[in-house]
Design a protein around this motif. Structure first.
Motif, PDB file in Angstrom:
ATOM      1  N   LEU A 193       0.847  -1.201   0.000  1.00 13.87           N
ATOM      2  CA  LEU A 193       0.000   0.000   0.000  1.00 13.87           C
ATOM      3  C   LEU A 193       0.882   1.252   0.000  1.00 13.87           C
ATOM      4  CD1 LEU A 193      -3.080   0.444   0.153  1.00 13.87           C
ATOM      5  CD2 LEU A 193      -2.836   0.708   2.618  1.00 13.87           C
ATOM      6  N   GLN A 194       0.615   2.191  -0.916  1.00 16.76           N
ATOM      7  CA  GLN A 194       1.454   3.379  -1.059  1.00 16.76           C
ATOM      8  C   GLN A 194       0.854   4.560  -0.293  1.00 16.76           C
ATOM      9  OE1 GLN A 194       4.446   3.314  -2.939  1.00 16.76           O
ATOM     10  NE2 GLN A 194       3.950   1.116  -2.855  1.00 16.76           N
ATOM     11  N   VAL A 195       1.675   5.201   0.523  1.00 11.54           N
ATOM     12  CA  VAL A 195       1.264   6.372   1.293  1.00 11.54           C
ATOM     13  C   VAL A 195       2.091   7.559   0.815  1.00 11.54           C
ATOM     14  CG1 VAL A 195       1.022   7.375   3.596  1.00 11.54           C
ATOM     15  CG2 VAL A 195       0.796   4.899   3.272  1.00 11.54           C
ATOM     16  N   ASN A 196       1.430   8.599   0.356  1.00 14.18           N
ATOM     17  CA  ASN A 196       2.147   9.750  -0.190  1.00 14.18           C
ATOM     18  C   ASN A 196       1.617  11.068   0.391  1.00 14.18           C
ATOM     19  OD1 ASN A 196       3.886  11.240  -1.778  1.00 14.18           O
ATOM     20  ND2 ASN A 196       2.455  11.302  -3.504  1.00 14.18           N
ATOM     21  N   PRO A 197       2.432  11.812   1.167  1.00 15.12           N
ATOM     22  CA  PRO A 197       3.797  11.475   1.572  1.00 15.12           C
ATOM     23  C   PRO A 197       3.786  10.425   2.674  1.00 15.12           C
ATOM     24  CG  PRO A 197       3.146  13.524   2.584  1.00 15.12           C
ATOM     25  CD  PRO A 197       2.018  13.138   1.680  1.00 15.12           C
ATOM     26  N   ASP A 198       4.874   9.655   2.753  1.00 17.73           N
ATOM     27  CA  ASP A 198       4.938   8.617   3.796  1.00 17.73           C
ATOM     28  C   ASP A 198       5.465   9.160   5.113  1.00 17.73           C
ATOM     29  OD1 ASP A 198       7.537   9.044   3.105  1.00 17.73           O
ATOM     30  OD2 ASP A 198       8.007   6.954   2.659  1.00 17.73           O
ATOM     31  N   SER A 199       5.918  10.416   5.098  1.00 20.95           N
ATOM     32  CA  SER A 199       6.337  11.069   6.344  1.00 20.95           C
ATOM     33  C   SER A 199       6.116  12.567   6.186  1.00 20.95           C
ATOM     34  CB  SER A 199       7.813  10.772   6.652  1.00 20.95           C
ATOM     35  OG  SER A 199       8.629  11.223   5.592  1.00 20.95           O
ATOM     36  N   VAL A 229       2.024  22.017  14.565  1.00 18.54           N
ATOM     37  CA  VAL A 229       1.627  22.268  13.178  1.00 18.54           C
ATOM     38  C   VAL A 229       2.204  21.166  12.288  1.00 18.54           C
ATOM     39  CG1 VAL A 229       1.781  23.897  11.252  1.00 18.54           C
ATOM     40  CG2 VAL A 229       1.553  24.745  13.602  1.00 18.54           C
ATOM     41  N   LEU A 230       1.389  20.648  11.379  1.00 15.79           N
ATOM     42  CA  LEU A 230       1.827  19.615  10.447  1.00 15.79           C
ATOM     43  C   LEU A 230       2.128  20.250   9.094  1.00 15.79           C
ATOM     44  CD1 LEU A 230      -0.922  16.893  11.182  1.00 15.79           C
ATOM     45  CD2 LEU A 230       1.164  17.384  12.467  1.00 15.79           C
ATOM     46  N   SER A 231       3.126  19.727   8.401  1.00 19.32           N
ATOM     47  CA  SER A 231       3.466  20.271   7.080  1.00 19.32           C
ATOM     48  C   SER A 231       2.391  19.931   6.048  1.00 19.32           C
ATOM     49  CB  SER A 231       4.813  19.716   6.619  1.00 19.32           C
ATOM     50  OG  SER A 231       4.762  18.292   6.515  1.00 19.32           O
ATOM     51  N   SER A 232       1.559  18.943   6.346  1.00 21.05           N
ATOM     52  CA  SER A 232       0.449  18.588   5.464  1.00 21.05           C
ATOM     53  C   SER A 232      -0.693  18.076   6.330  1.00 21.05           C
ATOM     54  CB  SER A 232       0.882  17.508   4.469  1.00 21.05           C
ATOM     55  OG  SER A 232      -0.226  17.087   3.696  1.00 21.05           O
ATOM     56  N   ASN A 233      -1.915  18.300   5.882  1.00 20.68           N
ATOM     57  CA  ASN A 233      -3.072  17.841   6.652  1.00 20.68           C
ATOM     58  C   ASN A 233      -3.702  16.574   6.069  1.00 20.68           C
ATOM     59  OD1 ASN A 233      -3.002  19.978   8.513  1.00 20.68           O
ATOM     60  ND2 ASN A 233      -3.967  21.326   6.996  1.00 20.68           N
ATOM     61  N   LYS A 234      -3.233  16.181   4.890  1.00 19.99           N
ATOM     62  CA  LYS A 234      -3.813  15.008   4.223  1.00 19.99           C
ATOM     63  C   LYS A 234      -2.698  14.166   3.610  1.00 19.99           C
ATOM     64  CE  LYS A 234      -8.168  17.212   2.764  1.00 19.99           C
ATOM     65  NZ  LYS A 234      -9.104  16.330   3.459  1.00 19.99           N
ATOM     66  N   ILE A 235      -3.001  12.899   3.378  1.00 15.92           N
ATOM     67  CA  ILE A 235      -2.099  12.041   2.599  1.00 15.92           C
ATOM     68  C   ILE A 235      -2.939  11.329   1.548  1.00 15.92           C
ATOM     69  CG2 ILE A 235      -0.374  11.716   4.389  1.00 15.92           C
ATOM     70  CD1 ILE A 235      -2.608   8.829   3.733  1.00 15.92           C
ATOM     71  N   LYS A 236      -2.248  10.870   0.508  1.00 19.70           N
ATOM     72  CA  LYS A 236      -2.930  10.121  -0.536  1.00 19.70           C
ATOM     73  C   LYS A 236      -2.586   8.647  -0.365  1.00 19.70           C
ATOM     74  CE  LYS A 236      -3.601  10.088  -5.545  1.00 19.70           C
ATOM     75  NZ  LYS A 236      -3.180  10.703  -6.813  1.00 19.70           N
ATOM     76  N   LEU A 237      -3.607   7.809  -0.398  1.00 19.31           N
ATOM     77  CA  LEU A 237      -3.419   6.374  -0.186  1.00 19.31           C
ATOM     78  C   LEU A 237      -3.804   5.640  -1.466  1.00 19.31           C
ATOM     79  CD1 LEU A 237      -2.686   4.529   2.271  1.00 19.31           C
ATOM     80  CD2 LEU A 237      -5.128   4.144   2.521  1.00 19.31           C
ATOM     81  N   THR A 238      -2.872   4.863  -2.007  1.00 16.78           N
ATOM     82  CA  THR A 238      -3.166   4.113  -3.232  1.00 16.78           C
ATOM     83  C   THR A 238      -2.708   2.664  -3.066  1.00 16.78           C
ATOM     84  OG1 THR A 238      -1.043   4.783  -4.190  1.00 16.78           O
ATOM     85  CG2 THR A 238      -2.965   6.101  -4.755  1.00 16.78           C
ATOM     86  N   GLY A 239      -3.450   1.774  -3.662  1.00 10.06           N
ATOM     87  CA  GLY A 239      -3.087   0.364  -3.608  1.00 10.06           C
ATOM     88  C   GLY A 239      -3.634  -0.355  -4.821  1.00 10.06           C
ATOM     89  N   ALA A 240      -2.742  -1.019  -5.567  1.00 10.63           N
ATOM     90  CA  ALA A 240      -3.166  -1.758  -6.764  1.00 10.63           C
ATOM     91  C   ALA A 240      -3.688  -3.127  -6.334  1.00 10.63           C
ATOM     92  CB  ALA A 240      -1.994  -1.903  -7.727  1.00 10.63           C
ATOM     93  N   VAL A 241      -4.913  -3.433  -6.753  1.00 14.25           N
ATOM     94  CA  VAL A 241      -5.574  -4.681  -6.364  1.00 14.25           C
ATOM     95  C   VAL A 241      -5.756  -5.557  -7.604  1.00 14.25           C
ATOM     96  CG1 VAL A 241      -7.700  -5.681  -5.435  1.00 14.25           C
ATOM     97  CG2 VAL A 241      -6.752  -3.581  -4.433  1.00 14.25           C
ATOM     98  N   ASP A 242      -5.550  -6.832  -7.426  1.00 15.04           N
ATOM     99  CA  ASP A 242      -5.711  -7.746  -8.566  1.00 15.04           C
ATOM    100  C   ASP A 242      -6.216  -9.097  -8.050  1.00 15.04           C
ATOM    101  OD1 ASP A 242      -5.672  -8.733 -11.086  1.00 15.04           O
ATOM    102  OD2 ASP A 242      -3.497  -8.647 -11.360  1.00 15.04           O
ATOM    103  N   LYS A 243      -6.735  -9.886  -8.966  1.00 14.55           N
ATOM    104  CA  LYS A 243      -7.151 -11.234  -8.606  1.00 14.55           C
ATOM    105  C   LYS A 243      -5.911 -12.117  -8.586  1.00 14.55           C
ATOM    106  CE  LYS A 243     -10.642 -14.735  -9.470  1.00 14.55           C
ATOM    107  NZ  LYS A 243     -11.810 -15.119 -10.259  1.00 14.55           N
ATOM    108  N   PHE A 244      -5.797 -12.931  -7.549  1.00 15.51           N
ATOM    109  CA  PHE A 244      -4.597 -13.753  -7.387  1.00 15.51           C
ATOM    110  C   PHE A 244      -4.865 -15.175  -7.829  1.00 15.51           C
ATOM    111  CE2 PHE A 244      -2.997 -10.147  -5.471  1.00 15.51           C
ATOM    112  CZ  PHE A 244      -1.667 -10.326  -5.128  1.00 15.51           C
ATOM    113  N   THR A 245      -3.793 -15.767  -8.325  1.00 12.38           N
ATOM    114  CA  THR A 245      -3.866 -17.167  -8.721  1.00 12.38           C
ATOM    115  C   THR A 245      -2.609 -17.875  -8.240  1.00 12.38           C
ATOM    116  OG1 THR A 245      -4.270 -18.666 -10.564  1.00 12.38           O
ATOM    117  CG2 THR A 245      -2.774 -16.822 -10.957  1.00 12.38           C
ATOM    118  N   GLU A 246      -2.641 -19.194  -8.241  1.00  6.63           N
ATOM    119  CA  GLU A 246      -1.533 -19.962  -7.672  1.00  6.63           C
ATOM    120  C   GLU A 246      -0.756 -20.663  -8.771  1.00  6.63           C
ATOM    121  OE1 GLU A 246      -1.952 -21.958  -3.658  1.00  6.63           O
ATOM    122  OE2 GLU A 246      -1.850 -23.722  -4.983  1.00  6.63           O
ATOM    123  N   GLY A 247       0.563 -20.703  -8.620  1.00  5.30           N
ATOM    124  CA  GLY A 247       1.427 -21.409  -9.555  1.00  5.30           C
ATOM    125  C   GLY A 247       2.493 -22.180  -8.800  1.00  5.30           C
ATOM    126  N   SER A 248       3.244 -23.007  -9.494  1.00  3.66           N
ATOM    127  CA  SER A 248       4.300 -23.771  -8.814  1.00  3.66           C
ATOM    128  C   SER A 248       5.417 -24.105  -9.790  1.00  3.66           C
ATOM    129  CB  SER A 248       3.713 -25.039  -8.189  1.00  3.66           C
ATOM    130  OG  SER A 248       3.258 -25.918  -9.215  1.00  3.66           O
TER     131      SER A 248
END
Length: 322
Positions: free
Chosen positions: A164-170, A216-235
């Protein structure tokens, strides 16, 4: 027989006189009130306070008093207006006084500054508070990580294909040192999602920790992004690799191959091959404990596209030939 009642002329004349009397009484009262309000008086009124011009190396730790009582010389009109709706005056903090660690201002030393803020013939005669204490501390700044507060449930077979991507992360926080030192991280408002099967992109508010002031915070919000996909199994089947094996020792593992079972998103599944991971068995495990009869696998390398990985069998037996 119809009876007609007539008011007497005397009664009508008395009513007219009463109305004329009341009219002149009200008119006289208004004129008297206007005359009195136009006169100048000295009275006490409440002013709201603002503070300004604090040097940049200092920081107000606790908000000082916000109102003060003042003896002011003014017209009745202005005094009435000031009593109904308190007005604002500003104290300068560029000439703060201090005794030890305590900082304060003497309001009556700023009378000329205060009177310059008034209009007309208004004049502040005295501030009815000798001293206003201002709690001052040093301003401090540091960078802390942002921790998103999430509770995400996926639809069966779906998951994130990457972290999961957090921007900014700090972010940078600044404020009184005594509060800043105790802040190790900044959390976000909560995000709760169920049956997720599509990628996430949203904004979350940051929360200033409780029991802190003037932070005081340098930012009041963050952007949260996460790429979701259907998973499958391999070997894959892969040969057993033993590292740190002495030249004088021959190791015969059993089995000679292991099965690697992995899960990956459908969009990245074709990118996975035998080179997407490296699994080894370390001979030093035996050297450290010669009673052991098994070597356990070590994952030395794994593709970022692989979300989970399982090894069959979970350990191998071996025979030594010296």
């Amino acid at each position: 027989m119809k009876v007609v009642v007539k008011k007497s002329d005397l009664t009508l004349q008395n009513n007219r006189k009463t109305k004329i009397f009341i009219f002149f009484l009200v008119l006289t009262s208004i004129i008297w009130l206007l005359i009195e309000l136009s006169k100048t008086y000295t009275s006490s009124v409440i002013f709201k306070i603002e503070y300004k011009n604090l040097s940049s190396d200092k920081l107000v730790q606790v908000k000082p008093i916000s109102k003060v009582e003042v003896a002011i010389k003014d017209t009745g009109f202005s005094l009435l207006k000031r009593k109904i709706k308190p007005q604002k005056i500003t104290f300068n903090l560029n000439n703060l006084l201090n005794k030890g660690s305590k900082y304060f201002i003497l309001p009556n030393m700023q009378l000329s500054n205060l009177n310059a803020q008034l209009t007309g013939e208004s004049e502040i005669m005295q501030v009815l508070k000798d001293t206003i204490f201002i709690e001052i501390g040093k301003n401090s700044t540091k960078k802390v990580p942002v921790i998103p507060k999430t509770a995400i449930q996926f639809k069966l077979g779906y998951n994130f294909i990457e972290k999961l991507q957090v921007n900014p992360d700090s972010i940078t926080i600044s404020g009184p040192k005594k509060y800043i030192d105790s802040i190790k991280e900044i959390k976000t408002t909560g995000l709760e999602l169920e049956d997720v099967y599509e990628s996430i992109e949203t904004e979350l508010d940051l929360i200033i920790p409780k029991n802190t002031k003037n932070v005081v915070l340098s930012s009041n919000k963050i952007k949260l992004t996460g790429a979701v996909d259907k998973f499958t199994e391999g070997s894959f089947k892969t040969p057993v690799v033993i590292i740190n094996q002495p030249e004088s020792v021959n190791i015969n593992p059993f089995p000679k191959q292991i099965e690697v079972v992995f899960q990956a998103g459908l969009s990245n599944f074709t990118k996975i091959n035998e080179n997407s991971f490296l699994i080894v068995f370390d001979y030093k495990q035996y050297e450290n404990d010669t009673t052991t009869q098994f070597l356990t696998p070590i994952i030395k390398q794994k593709s970022e596209y692989i979300s989970s990985l399982k090894i069959n069998p979970p350990h191998i037996e071996f025979l030594l030939q010296k």
